[in-house]
Design an enzyme around this catalytic site. Structure first.
Site, PDB file in Angstrom:
ATOM      1  N   GLY A 186       5.818  27.117  -9.982  1.00  9.18           N
ATOM      2  CA  GLY A 186       5.955  25.923 -10.817  1.00  9.18           C
ATOM      3  C   GLY A 186       4.772  24.977 -10.790  1.00  9.18           C
ATOM      4  CB  ILE A 187       4.750  21.267 -10.980  1.00  7.08           C
ATOM      5  CG1 ILE A 187       5.446  21.136 -12.347  1.00  7.08           C
ATOM      6  CG2 ILE A 187       3.735  20.153 -10.772  1.00  7.08           C
ATOM      7  CD1 ILE A 187       6.323  19.890 -12.482  1.00  7.08           C
ATOM      8  NE  ARG A 209      13.411  25.204  -0.201  1.00  7.20           N
ATOM      9  CZ  ARG A 209      14.526  24.673  -0.634  1.00  7.20           C
ATOM     10  NH1 ARG A 209      15.318  24.046   0.195  1.00  7.20           N
ATOM     11  NH2 ARG A 209      14.861  24.739  -1.905  1.00  7.20           N
ATOM     12  N   GLY A 231      10.368  19.399  -4.262  1.00  5.52           N
ATOM     13  CA  GLY A 231      11.557  18.629  -4.623  1.00  5.52           C
ATOM     14  C   GLY A 231      12.661  19.576  -5.045  1.00  5.52           C
ATOM     15  CE1 TYR A 248      14.572  16.129  -9.214  1.00  3.31           C
ATOM     16  CE2 TYR A 248      14.743  14.980 -11.311  1.00  3.31           C
ATOM     17  CZ  TYR A 248      14.036  15.785 -10.445  1.00  3.31           C
ATOM     18  OH  TYR A 248      12.785  16.235 -10.803  1.00  3.31           O
ATOM     19  CB  ILE A 270       7.139  20.539 -16.563  1.00  7.09           C
ATOM     20  CG1 ILE A 270       6.690  19.058 -16.525  1.00  7.09           C
ATOM     21  CG2 ILE A 270       5.940  21.487 -16.454  1.00  7.09           C
ATOM     22  CD1 ILE A 270       5.749  18.631 -17.616  1.00  7.09           C
TER      23      ILE A 270
HETATM   24  P1  NAI Z   1      10.319  24.446  -8.496  1.00 10.86           P
HETATM   25  O1  NAI Z   1      11.741  24.456  -8.049  1.00 10.86           O
HETATM   26  O2  NAI Z   1       9.850  25.489  -9.444  1.00 10.86           O
HETATM   27  O3  NAI Z   1       9.367  24.455  -7.212  1.00 10.86           O
HETATM   28  C1  NAI Z   1       9.631  23.626  -6.130  1.00 10.86           C
HETATM   29  C2  NAI Z   1       8.877  24.142  -4.937  1.00 10.86           C
HETATM   30  O4  NAI Z   1       9.192  23.298  -3.822  1.00 10.86           O
HETATM   31  C3  NAI Z   1       9.280  25.552  -4.550  1.00 10.86           C
HETATM   32  O5  NAI Z   1       8.112  26.277  -4.224  1.00 10.86           O
HETATM   33  C4  NAI Z   1      10.176  25.345  -3.341  1.00 10.86           C
HETATM   34  O6  NAI Z   1      10.148  26.434  -2.433  1.00 10.86           O
HETATM   35  C5  NAI Z   1       9.541  24.103  -2.725  1.00 10.86           C
HETATM   36  N1  NAI Z   1      10.446  23.360  -1.864  1.00 10.86           N
HETATM   37  C6  NAI Z   1      11.679  22.892  -2.172  1.00 10.86           C
HETATM   38  N2  NAI Z   1      12.215  22.265  -1.111  1.00 10.86           N
HETATM   39  C7  NAI Z   1      11.299  22.334  -0.112  1.00 10.86           C
HETATM   40  C8  NAI Z   1      11.262  21.881   1.215  1.00 10.86           C
HETATM   41  N3  NAI Z   1      12.301  21.232   1.772  1.00 10.86           N
HETATM   42  N4  NAI Z   1      10.150  22.096   1.954  1.00 10.86           N
HETATM   43  C9  NAI Z   1       9.097  22.771   1.427  1.00 10.86           C
HETATM   44  N5  NAI Z   1       9.064  23.240   0.174  1.00 10.86           N
HETATM   45  C10 NAI Z   1      10.161  23.026  -0.598  1.00 10.86           C
HETATM   46  O7  NAI Z   1      10.078  22.990  -9.076  1.00 10.86           O
HETATM   47  P2  NAI Z   1       9.046  22.455 -10.184  1.00 10.86           P
HETATM   48  O8  NAI Z   1       9.727  22.458 -11.491  1.00 10.86           O
HETATM   49  O9  NAI Z   1       7.732  23.105 -10.038  1.00 10.86           O
HETATM   50  O10 NAI Z   1       8.957  20.935  -9.734  1.00 10.86           O
HETATM   51  C11 NAI Z   1       8.007  20.462  -8.785  1.00 10.86           C
HETATM   52  C12 NAI Z   1       8.197  18.974  -8.610  1.00 10.86           C
HETATM   53  O11 NAI Z   1       8.103  18.342  -9.873  1.00 10.86           O
HETATM   54  C13 NAI Z   1       9.566  18.601  -8.041  1.00 10.86           C
HETATM   55  O12 NAI Z   1       9.429  17.495  -7.172  1.00 10.86           O
HETATM   56  C14 NAI Z   1      10.348  18.216  -9.272  1.00 10.86           C
HETATM   57  O13 NAI Z   1      11.395  17.339  -8.965  1.00 10.86           O
HETATM   58  C15 NAI Z   1       9.275  17.573 -10.112  1.00 10.86           C
HETATM   59  N6  NAI Z   1       9.559  17.536 -11.529  1.00 10.86           N
HETATM   60  C16 NAI Z   1       9.729  18.696 -12.252  1.00 10.86           C
HETATM   61  C17 NAI Z   1       9.986  18.620 -13.612  1.00 10.86           C
HETATM   62  C18 NAI Z   1      10.147  19.831 -14.449  1.00 10.86           C
HETATM   63  O14 NAI Z   1      10.438  19.681 -15.653  1.00 10.86           O
HETATM   64  N7  NAI Z   1       9.980  21.039 -13.932  1.00 10.86           N
HETATM   65  C19 NAI Z   1      10.117  17.325 -14.296  1.00 10.86           C
HETATM   66  C20 NAI Z   1       9.915  16.191 -13.450  1.00 10.86           C
HETATM   67  C21 NAI Z   1       9.653  16.318 -12.127  1.00 10.86           C
END
Ligand code: NAI
Length: 232
Positions: free
Chosen positions: A9-10, A30, A77, A140, A173
């Site tokens: 992801g991001i 993690r 997150g 959230y 995103i």
């Molecule tokens: P995702 O779920 O695809 O990736 C999240 C990553 O964080 C994963 O690699 C996961 O293993 C890691 N992770 C989760 N909990 C963890 C922990 N306790 N310790 C270490 N690593 C941990 O999420 P995505 O979509 O890439 O989002 C990334 C950030 O952007 C998050 O904080 C999310 O809330 C935020 N965000 C995402 C949006 C979206 O549309 N995808 C919109 C707004 C914010």
């Protein structure tokens, strides 16, 4: 630079963008996976941001590999969406523990050497729903809104030491996190986005790179949402 949640992801895109820009990159996830870049300038570390010991160990490993951390992107997150009346204490606690306390833990650890060296960029990944709310996202949205207060307090406290603390507020995103949303939820969001499209992970990565190189931008919330939040 140090980034959490970089296995997909991001976070994966942010790690890749910093790497391309010439930074050394330490990733903490993690899942035990990283951004998929095999290079001496990338250190892939395993651990959870919910553990002070594991965050500390990851920072020590990053510092041993590359020296003091000059930029933190606190990206890891989780979501645990549920209608309000069915949201359990555990749903609320889990998002707060990861998104808020986990971010605080990384910020505190990163600031240690930044304060001593009088430079550093702290970048928190918030969300547009921290400002505009989200149905089923009371936990959230609250955890993401709290990051604004966190960043602004850090900016006030250590801004004079050459440290910036800013929040990126992504909108919708395209990632694994959003792929699971119901088609009608996706359609409803799309209608409200002036850009007429969902965001790409690189849209967020470029904003993070900008903030890492912007010493006079502090305490800001930078929306990357195609206009969904209209600047909030
Ligand atoms: P995702 O779920 O695809 O990736 C999240 C990553 O964080 C994963 O690699 C996961 O293993 C890691 N992770 C989760 N909990 C963890 C922990 N306790 N310790 C270490 N690593 C941990 O999420 P995505 O979509 O890439 O989002 C990334 C950030 O952007 C998050 O904080 C999310 O809330 C935020 N965000 C995402 C949006 C979206 O549309 N995808 C919109 C707004 C914010």
């Amino acid at each position: 630079m140090f980034i959490s949640g970089a296995s997909r992801g991001i976070g994966q895109a942010v790690a890749a963008a910093f790497f391309e820009a010439g930074w050394n990159v330490a990733t903490l996830d993690r899942r035990g996976a990283g951004p998929g870049i095999t290079d001496p300038r990338v250190a892939q570390l395993t651990g959870s941001i919910t553990s002070t010991e594991e965050v500390d160990a990851a920072f020590r490993a990053a510092e041993a590999a590359f020296g003091p951390v000059e930029a933190l992107v606190a990206n890891a997150g989780i979501v645990a969406d549920r209608p309000l009346l069915r949201m359990s204490d555990a749903d609320f606690a889990a998002t707060a523990a990861t998104n808020l306390a986990g971010t605080f833990r990384q910020v505190r650890r990163a600031a240690r050497s930044m304060v001593a060296r009088r430079r550093g960029a702290i970048i928190l990944i918030g969300s547009v729903v921290g400002s505009i709310g989200g149905i089923g996202q009371a936990n959230y949205a609250a955890s993401k809104a709290a990051l604004v207060g966190l960043a602004r307090s850090v900016a006030r406290e250590v801004g004079a030491r050459g440290i910036t603390a800013n929040v990126i507020a992504p909108g919708f995103i395209e990632t694994d996190m959003t792929a699971d949303l119901a088609p009608q939820v996706r359609a409803a969001y799309l209608e409200r986005i002036p850009a007429g499209r969902f965001g790409a992970v690189d849209d967020v990565a470029q904003a993070a790179l900008f903030l890492a190189n912007a010493p006079y931008v502090n305490g800001a919330v930078l929306p990357v949402d195609g206009g969904l939040g209209m600047g909030h």
